[in-house]
Design a protein around this motif. Structure first.
Motif, PDB file in Angstrom:
ATOM      1  N   HIS A 289       0.809  -1.218   0.000  1.00  0.00           N
ATOM      2  CA  HIS A 289       0.000   0.000   0.000  1.00  0.00           C
ATOM      3  C   HIS A 289       0.837   1.260   0.000  1.00  0.00           C
ATOM      4  O   HIS A 289       0.307   2.361  -0.008  1.00  0.00           O
ATOM      5  N   LEU A 290       2.170   1.082   0.046  1.00  0.00           N
ATOM      6  CA  LEU A 290       3.038   2.248   0.117  1.00  0.00           C
ATOM      7  C   LEU A 290       3.500   2.703  -1.249  1.00  0.00           C
ATOM      8  O   LEU A 290       4.499   3.400  -1.368  1.00  0.00           O
ATOM      9  N   GLU A 291       2.802   2.289  -2.292  1.00  0.00           N
ATOM     10  CA  GLU A 291       3.362   2.562  -3.620  1.00  0.00           C
ATOM     11  C   GLU A 291       3.341   4.033  -3.968  1.00  0.00           C
ATOM     12  O   GLU A 291       4.210   4.515  -4.693  1.00  0.00           O
ATOM     13  N   LYS A 295       9.936   7.291  -2.357  1.00  0.00           N
ATOM     14  CA  LYS A 295      10.752   6.120  -2.014  1.00  0.00           C
ATOM     15  C   LYS A 295      11.863   6.455  -1.039  1.00  0.00           C
ATOM     16  O   LYS A 295      12.508   5.568  -0.509  1.00  0.00           O
ATOM     17  N   GLN A 296      12.121   7.706  -0.873  1.00  0.00           N
ATOM     18  CA  GLN A 296      13.223   8.070   0.022  1.00  0.00           C
ATOM     19  C   GLN A 296      12.802   9.227   0.896  1.00  0.00           C
ATOM     20  O   GLN A 296      11.852   9.936   0.608  1.00  0.00           O
ATOM     21  N   GLY A 297      13.542   9.442   1.903  1.00  0.00           N
ATOM     22  CA  GLY A 297      13.310  10.645   2.683  1.00  0.00           C
ATOM     23  C   GLY A 297      12.530  10.364   3.954  1.00  0.00           C
ATOM     24  O   GLY A 297      12.119   9.236   4.227  1.00  0.00           O
ATOM     25  N   PRO A 298      12.313  11.417   4.697  1.00  0.00           N
ATOM     26  CA  PRO A 298      11.642  11.265   5.998  1.00  0.00           C
ATOM     27  C   PRO A 298      10.213  10.772   5.857  1.00  0.00           C
ATOM     28  O   PRO A 298       9.716  10.039   6.729  1.00  0.00           O
ATOM     29  N   VAL A 299       9.541  11.156   4.778  1.00  0.00           N
ATOM     30  CA  VAL A 299       8.159  10.686   4.614  1.00  0.00           C
ATOM     31  C   VAL A 299       8.142   9.179   4.457  1.00  0.00           C
ATOM     32  O   VAL A 299       7.318   8.473   5.062  1.00  0.00           O
ATOM     33  N   CYS A 300       9.054   8.695   3.653  1.00  0.00           N
ATOM     34  CA  CYS A 300       9.135   7.248   3.441  1.00  0.00           C
ATOM     35  C   CYS A 300       9.444   6.549   4.755  1.00  0.00           C
ATOM     36  O   CYS A 300       8.836   5.534   5.102  1.00  0.00           O
ATOM     37  N   HIS A 324      -6.325   4.005   7.260  1.00  0.00           N
ATOM     38  CA  HIS A 324      -5.261   4.776   7.911  1.00  0.00           C
ATOM     39  C   HIS A 324      -4.244   5.264   6.916  1.00  0.00           C
ATOM     40  O   HIS A 324      -3.871   6.446   6.852  1.00  0.00           O
ATOM     41  N   ILE A 325      -3.799   4.319   6.073  1.00  0.00           N
ATOM     42  CA  ILE A 325      -2.744   4.662   5.104  1.00  0.00           C
ATOM     43  C   ILE A 325      -3.281   5.669   4.092  1.00  0.00           C
ATOM     44  O   ILE A 325      -2.573   6.610   3.704  1.00  0.00           O
TER      45      ILE A 325
END
Lengths: 345, 263
Positions: A289-291, A295-300, A324-325
Motif C-alpha cells: 500500500h506504500l506505492e 521512495k526516500q526521505g523522511p516521509v518514506c 489509515h494509510i
C-alpha cells in the motif's frame, strides 16, 4: 342473571375462578374480537377465557361494540367449524336462527362439558347470546367505525403469551398428542384440554363421525399484506409445532438455537467468521500500500514506521488499516507544497 | 426419595437447590443467638450459592460414556513421548479462555505458540548456526527448542498461518548461502575453533623451536599437528574455551600442556 357456582370447580387456575359462568361467556364474546381472525373457531375463545376475564362493568361498556362483532363473524367462522359441531348444531339451528351456529355450537360444547345441569346451562347461555344479538342489531349502524379504533388499540402478538402467566416454563409437559398437561390432572381434565387447544385440529381424533374432506376445506383469505389475523394464526401454529423442552438438556439446546446460550466448547472467536476469511499476510505485509509514497526521505521513513505499527495491531480490520494509510496519503498530498518547499518530498 | 433413585435424573442439569428434592439434612447460615444454623427448608443461602448436585461422579461417568461415541481413538503406535516427538516435531499451542461475563471474547485467545526442536529439521552445520543467529532470542540452547509466538493478527488461525510461514522462511533462509557470509570474522564465531587460532600458532611455534634447538630433523607442522600431545592440547583448549572453566577442564589442560612440553 344467574351465576353458576360450578364454574369455580371447573376452573383450575385461580384467576378464572372469580368469574361466574355468564361472565365467562361474556368474556368469551369480548375475547372473540380482539385476538381471533375469522378463521379461528369458538373453542379458541373458550381457551382464551381464563386469562382475560373482565369485570362486569368493563364488559358492559364495551359490550355493544364487542357484541356487534358477532354478525360479522358469521360468514368467516362458517369455514372453520369442525364436522362434529356442525352436525351437532343442525338440530338447534332451526330454533335459534338469529344466533350464529358457531356460537350455538360453542354454547353447547360448554354446556356438555359441565358436569351437571347441562340443558339449563345451555339454555341460559343461548338466552344471553340472543340478547347480545338484539343489542347488536340496534347499534350496528352507528358504530362501525369504532371497531377500527379498537383494533388499532390492540397489541400485536402478545396474546399467546398473555394466556399463560402462571405456567412455569420448564415444567410444562405435553401429552404425546399435544393435548393436555400431564401435571395437575383433575376432574375437569377434559375441559382443560378443550380450553387449551389452540386450534380445532390439534386434538385427538375421536372418529365418531366420518371425516369431511370437502366441506371443511377453507378458502384461504386473499390478502396481499398478511393481516393481523394471519400473523396471529402463523404464530399460533408455530407455537403448537414447537415442542416445549422436556428436560434441562433440551432447554439448553433451545437456548443455544435462540442464541441465548454460548456454544460449547467455548470459542472465543465465535461470530468472527467474516474476519477469518482474511489471510494473515493482508494484516502483516502492508508494503504494497506504500506505492504512492516517495521512495526516500523522511516521509518514506515515517510511513514505514506506520506500516510496522499497523502490522502489529490485532485490533483493526484490514479495511481500517488501509484507511489509515489512505488518510496519510491524502494528508501528505495536501501538504505537498510545504514539503516541496523544504525539499523533503 | 427412594434409596435406589437415580440421582442424575433428579438433577440432570444445573439447577438451584430444592430442599424437598435433596434428601440431605443440610444446615447453612449464621447461628443467631447461640442457636444452630438454619435448616434447609426455605433457606435462601442454600439457593443462592451455586451447587454441583448435577455433577456427581456417577453423572459425569454417564456423560463421558455418552460423549465417547463421538471421540476417535488415540493411535496405538504413538504410545510414548519420544515417538510423538519423532513423528510430530512441531507443537502448536493455542488457548481458549472461559469466563463468566457478558462477552465471549478474550484478546489473549489469539496468541499462537509454535515450538520445534532444531535437531529435527534437516539442517547442516552452517544452516543450524545461521538459524540460531536469525532466531536470536527465540532459541533456547539448553533444550534446543525454537519457539515462535505469533499474535499480530486478530484471529487464531491467522496467527497460526503466520507462525508456520515464519518457520518456513527461517528454514529456507538458513539453508541458503549468501555471498556476504564469507566475510565472517572470528568475532562472529559461535564457538571456539582451534584450527586457525592463535593458540594453535603459538603451540606449534613453541614446539618447532623446541625441536629445532635439539639435534635431529625438525618435524613439519603437519607431523606436529597430527601427533597425539598436540591433539590432546587442542582438545583441552577447545574444551576450556567452549565449555568454560571447571576443575576437570583445567586439569585436562594441565595434563595436556605437561605432555606437550615434556615436563
Amino acid at each position: 342473571q344467574r351465576s353458576f357456582s360450578t364454574s369455580k370447580a371447573i376452573s383450575k387456575e385461580s384467576e378464572e375462578s372469580s368469574a361466574p359462568k355468564t361472565g365467562e361467556k361474556e368474556a368469551k364474546v369480548k375475547e372473540k374480537k380482539p385476538g381471533k381472525s375469522g378463521k379461528e373457531n369458538l373453542l379458541d375463545l373458550l381457551s382464551a377465557m381464563k386469562v382475560d376475564v373482565t369485570t362486569k362493568k368493563k364488559f358492559q361498556a364495551s359490550k355493544s361494540q364487542k357484541s356487534k362483532e358477532q354478525p360479522r363473524v358469521h360468514p368467516e367462522s362458517m369455514e372453520s367449524a369442525t364436522s362434529m359441531f356442525q352436525k351437532a348444531t343442525t338440530e338447534q339451528q332451526t330454533q335459534k336462527e338469529s344466533l350464529s351456529p358457531e356460537l350455538v355450537a360453542a354454547a353447547s360444547a360448554v354446556a356438555s362439558s359441565m358436569p351437571f345441569k347441562k340443558s339449563q346451562t345451555e339454555s341460559e347461555l343461548l338466552q344471553q347470546l340472543r340478547k347480545h344479538e338484539s343489542d347488536t342489531e340496534v347499534h350496528r349502524k352507528g358504530e362501525t367505525n369504532n371497531i377500527g379504533n379498537i383494533i388499532a388499540d390492540m397489541k400485536v402478538g402478545k396474546r399467546p403469551n398473555a394466556r399463560s402467566p402462571n405456567r412455569p416454563a420448564n415444567q410444562i409437559r405435553f401429552d404425546d398428542d399435544g393435548r393436555g398437561y400431564t401435571h395437575d390432572r383433575g376432574v375437569v381434565n377434559e375441559f382443560d384440554a378443550v380450553r387449551r387447544r389452540k386450534s380445532l385440529f390439534t386434538g385427538k381424533r375421536l372418529n365418531i363421525f366420518p371425516s369431511m374432506t370437502d366441506t371443511t376445506e377453507t378458502e384461504p383469505k386473499e390478502v396481499s399484506v398478511p393481516s393481523l389475523w394471519d400473523i396471529e394464526l402463523a404464530g399460533q401454529i408455530a407455537a403448537v409445532i414447537k415442542h416445549l423442552p422436556r428436560n434441562g438438556f433440551e432447554e439448553m439446546i433451545q437456548w443455544t438455537k435462540d442464541g441465548k446460550l454460548w456454544q460449547y466448547p467455548i470459542n472465543n472467536e465465535a461470530g468472527l467468521e467474516e474476519e477469518s476469511d482474511v489471510p494473515f499476510h493482508e494484516h502483516v505485509f502492508l508494503d504494497s500500500h506504500l506505492e504512492d509514497f516517495p521512495k526516500q526521505g523522511p516521509v518514506c521513513h515515517f510511513m514505514e514506521l506506520v506500516i510496522n505499527g499497523l502490522s502489529k495491531n490485532p485490533y483493526l480490520t484490514v479495511k481500517q488499516k488501509i484507511e489509515h494509510i489512505e488518510w496519510f496519503r491524502g494528508y501528505f498530498q495536501q501538504k505537498e507544497d510545504v514539503l516541496k518547499e523544504s525539499e523533503v518530498y | 426419595m427412594t434409596v435406589d433413585q437415580d440421582w442424575s435424573s433428579v438433577y440432570p442439569t444445573a439447577a438451584s437447590f430444592k430442599p424437598n428434592t435433596v434428601p440431605l439434612p443440610i444446615r447453612m447460615g449464621y447461628p443467631v443467638k447461640r442457636g444452630v444454623p438454619p435448616e434447609k427448608k426455605g433457606n435462601l443461602e442454600l439457593i443462592k450459592i451455586p451447587n454441583f448436585l448435577h455433577l456427581t461422579p456417577a453423572a459425569i461417568k454417564k456423560q463421558c460414556a455418552a460423549l465417547s461415541v463421538f471421540c476417535t481413538k488415540w493411535p496405538e503406535t504413538l504410545d510414548s513421548d519420544a515417538k510423538c516427538e519423532q513423528h510430530f516435531p512441531i507443537q502448536v499451542k493455542m488457548t481458549d479462555f472461559v469466563s463468566a461475563g457478558p462477552s465471549v471474547r478474550n484478546p489473549k485467545a489469539r496468541v499462537t505458540t509454535l515450538t520445534v526442536k532444531i535437531s529435527s529439521l534437516n539442517l547442516d552445520d552452517h544452516g543450524r548456526k545461521k538459524l540460531i543467529k536469525l532466531a536470536g532470542e527465540r532459541y533456547n540452547k539448553e533444550t534446543d527448542m525454537l519457539t515462535i509466538t505469533a499474535d499480530r493478527c486478530p484471529l487464531r488461525r491467522q496467527n497460526y498461518d503466520h507462525a508456520m510461514y515464519l518457520l518456513t522462511v527461517l528454514y529456507h533462509e538458513s539453508s541458503k548461502h549468501e555471498p556476504w557470509e564469507k566475510e565472517k570474522t572470528e568475532a562472529d564465531m559461535e564457538e571456539y575453533l582451534w584450527e586457525s587460532s592463535p593458540s594453535e600458532r603459538n603451540a606449534l611455534e613453541t614446539l618447532l623451536r623446541m625441536k629445532g634447538s635439539e639435534e635431529g630433523s625438525a618435524p613439519t607442522r603437519e607431523e606436529l599437528l597430527s601427533s597425539s600431545p598436540v591433539q590432546e592440547y587442542r582438545n583441552s583448549v577447545t574444551n576450556l574455551k567452549n565449555a568454560g572453566e571447571s576443575k576437570t577442564t583445567l586439569l585436562q589442560y594441565k595434563e595436556s600442556v605437561k605432555n606437550l612440553l615434556n615436563l
